[in-house]
Design a protein around this motif. Structure first.
Motif, mmCIF file in Angstrom:
data_model
loop_
_atom_site.group_PDB
_atom_site.id
_atom_site.type_symbol
_atom_site.label_atom_id
_atom_site.label_comp_id
_atom_site.label_asym_id
_atom_site.label_seq_id
_atom_site.Cartn_x
_atom_site.Cartn_y
_atom_site.Cartn_z
ATOM 1 N N UNK A 127 1.734 -3.247 6.401
ATOM 2 C CA UNK A 127 1.264 -1.864 6.317
ATOM 3 C C UNK A 127 1.936 -0.976 7.356
ATOM 4 N N UNK A 128 2.127 -1.489 8.548
ATOM 5 C CA UNK A 128 2.765 -0.693 9.596
ATOM 6 C C UNK A 128 4.220 -0.376 9.239
ATOM 7 N N UNK A 129 4.915 -1.364 8.673
ATOM 8 C CA UNK A 129 6.304 -1.127 8.269
ATOM 9 C C UNK A 129 6.368 -0.154 7.095
ATOM 10 N N UNK A 130 5.453 -0.323 6.155
ATOM 11 C CA UNK A 130 5.443 0.587 5.011
ATOM 12 C C UNK A 130 5.062 1.999 5.432
ATOM 13 N N UNK A 131 4.144 2.101 6.377
ATOM 14 C CA UNK A 131 3.729 3.429 6.830
ATOM 15 C C UNK A 131 4.901 4.167 7.470
ATOM 16 N N UNK A 132 5.686 3.447 8.272
ATOM 17 C CA UNK A 132 6.856 4.079 8.893
ATOM 18 C C UNK A 132 7.856 4.514 7.824
ATOM 19 N N UNK A 133 8.042 3.652 6.813
ATOM 20 C CA UNK A 133 8.967 3.984 5.722
ATOM 21 C C UNK A 133 8.475 5.197 4.932
ATOM 22 N N UNK A 134 7.210 5.166 4.539
ATOM 23 C CA UNK A 134 6.677 6.250 3.707
ATOM 24 C C UNK A 134 6.624 7.559 4.489
ATOM 25 N N UNK A 135 6.342 7.477 5.780
ATOM 26 C CA UNK A 135 6.338 8.698 6.590
ATOM 27 C C UNK A 135 7.730 9.337 6.593
ATOM 28 N N UNK A 136 8.766 8.507 6.712
ATOM 29 C CA UNK A 136 10.141 9.022 6.637
ATOM 30 C C UNK A 136 10.438 9.557 5.240
ATOM 31 N N UNK A 137 9.873 8.891 4.233
ATOM 32 C CA UNK A 137 10.068 9.351 2.856
ATOM 33 C C UNK A 137 9.385 10.700 2.633
ATOM 34 N N UNK A 138 8.214 10.879 3.239
ATOM 35 C CA UNK A 138 7.538 12.181 3.161
ATOM 36 C C UNK A 138 8.395 13.271 3.803
ATOM 37 N N UNK A 139 9.001 12.941 4.941
ATOM 38 C CA UNK A 139 9.874 13.913 5.610
ATOM 39 C C UNK A 139 11.064 14.274 4.718
#
Length: 327
Positions: A192-204
Motif C-alpha cells: 500500500x505504501x508503494x502504491x500510494x507513492x505511485x498513485x500520488x505521482x500519477x495524480x500529479x
C-alpha cells in the motif's frame, strides 16, 4: 564244720563288685538364634520387620513427592512463557479490527485515473486520509510482531515442562499463526505504501495534463510550453515508481498513454513554433488517438489485479488470526 564238731556259720562273702550307677544324661544345649523361621520369633524379630516396612513406605512416599514436585515444577516453569504468550496474543487480537479495516479498504475505489475530469485535489486528500489510517495501524503490527517473536523461543519443549506440553504446544501454534497473520498484514502495508507513492505521482501527472489541456484550449502556446517540463517530470516519476509486482502491470497502459501524450504535445508545440502545418496535423491526430486510448483504459483490469494482489494477504490474515484467537 569245725573240728570240735560244732556247726559254724561263716559270714557271707561280699559281692565281687558293685556295678557303677548309670551316668546322668548331658544337659540340653541352649536355644540360640538360628537362620530358620523360628529365629525371628520374639520382640527383636518383630521390630526388624516393622523397620523394613517403614523404609519401603518412606521410599514410596519420596517417589510420590518427587512426581508431585516434577509436575508442580513443570507447571511453574511453563507458567511464565505461557502467560507472556497469552498476553502478546490478546494484544494482537485486540488490534485485529483496525488491521482488517485497512486491508479491506480500497483507497482507489471510484477513482478513474484515466478521466480528464478527475478531481485531483479531492483524490489526493482521500489518499492522504487513507495513508493516515495505515500509519496508525503499522506501529501496532510492528510492535505485535516484536512481542510475539520475543515469546516464541520460550515455547519450546523440555524435560521439565513435559507435564504442560499440551498447553505449550497450543500456544506455540497460536503464536506461529499470529506471526503469519502479521507478516501478511505487513506485506499488505508495504504494498500500500508503494502504491500510494505511485498513485500520488500519477495524480500529479493527471493534474499537469489537466492544466496542459486548459492552456491548449486557450491556444496559449507559451503557457503550454511552460507546462511541458513539469508534466514530463511527473509522468517519469510515476513510471519510475510503477515497479511490479507491488504496482500491477495493469497500470502500465495509463503510464504509456500519458508518456505518449506528453511526447505528442511536445511535438505539437514544436510544430506550431516552426509553423509546420503537416506536422501540426500529424500531432493533432496523434493527440486525439492518445485521448481515446486513455479513455479506453480498462479500470476493471486494474481492480482485478488489485484484488489478486491483496485478497490472498487478506485471506491469510483472517485465517491465521482465527487460529491465534483460539479458534
Amino acid at each position: 564244720m569245725a573240728e570240735s564238731g560244732q556247726p559254724h556259720v561263716e559270714p557271707a562273702s561280699a559281692p565281687a563288685s558293685i556295678p557303677p550307677a548309670p551316668a546322668a544324661p548331658d544337659a540340653a544345649p541352649p536355644i540360640t538364634a538360628g537362620s530358620g523361621p523360628e529365629s525371628t520369633a520374639g520382640p527383636e524379630g518383630g521390630r526388624r520387620r516393622s523397620n523394613r516396612r517403614w523404609l519401603i513406605i518412606g521410599g514410596i512416599a519420596i517417589v510420590f513427592l518427587l512426581i508431585i514436585g516434577y509436575v508442580v515444577g513443570g507447571a511453574v516453569a511453563a507458567g511464565v512463557p505461557v502467560s507472556n504468550a497469552d498476553k502478546a496474543l490478546r494484544t494482537t487480537v485486540d488490534h485485529e479490527n483496525a488491521v482488517v479495516a485497512v486491508l479491506n479498504e480500497d483507497p482507489f475505489k471510484g477513482v478513474d485515473l484515466s478521466s480528464s475530469t478527475l478531481d485531483v485535489p479531492k483524490a489526493k486528500a482521500a489518499l492522504a486520509g487513507y495513508m493516515q489510517k495505515v500509519s496508525l495501524v503499522q506501529p501496532s503490527v510492528a510492535s505485535d510482531r516484536n512481542a510475539l517473536q520475543r515469546v516464541r523461543p520460550d515455547l519450546q519443549s523440555s524435560f521439565l515442562t513435559l507435564p504442560e506440553q499440551s498447553t505449550i504446544s497450543r500456544d506455540r501454534r497460536r503464536v506461529d499463526a499470529a506471526l503469519t497473520a502479521l507478516s501478511s498484514a505487513q506485506r499488505g502495508i508495504d504494498i500500500l505504501k508503494k502504491q500510494a507513492a505511485f498513485v500520488d505521482a500519477l495524480f500529479d501527472a493527471s493534474a499537469n495534463f489537466i492544466a496542459l489541456g486548459k492552456t491548449m484550449e486557450a491556444e496559449d502556446l507559451p503557457g503550454t510550453a511552460a507546462q511541458l517540463p513539469g508534466t514530463g517530470a511527473s509522468v517519469k516519476k510515476a513510471a519510475d515508481l510503477a515497479q511490479p509486482p507491488d504496482v500491477p502491470v495493469a497500470f502500465a497502459p495509463i503510464l504509456k498513454g500519458m508518456q505518449q501524450a506528453a511526447d505528442d504535445v511536445r511535438g505539437l508545440v514544436a510544430a506550431v513554433q516552426a509553423n509546420d502545418g503537416a506536422a501540426i496535423q500529424k500531432y493533432v491526430a496523434a493527440l486525439e488517438a492518445d485521448g481515446k486510448a486513455l479513455e479506453s483504459i480498462d479500470q476493471n483490469a486494474i481492480d482485478a489485479a488489485q484484488k489478486a494482489l491483496f485478497q490472498p494477504l487478506i485471506d491469510s490474515y483472517n485465517r491465521n488470526m482465527k487460529i491465534a484467537a483460539g479458534g
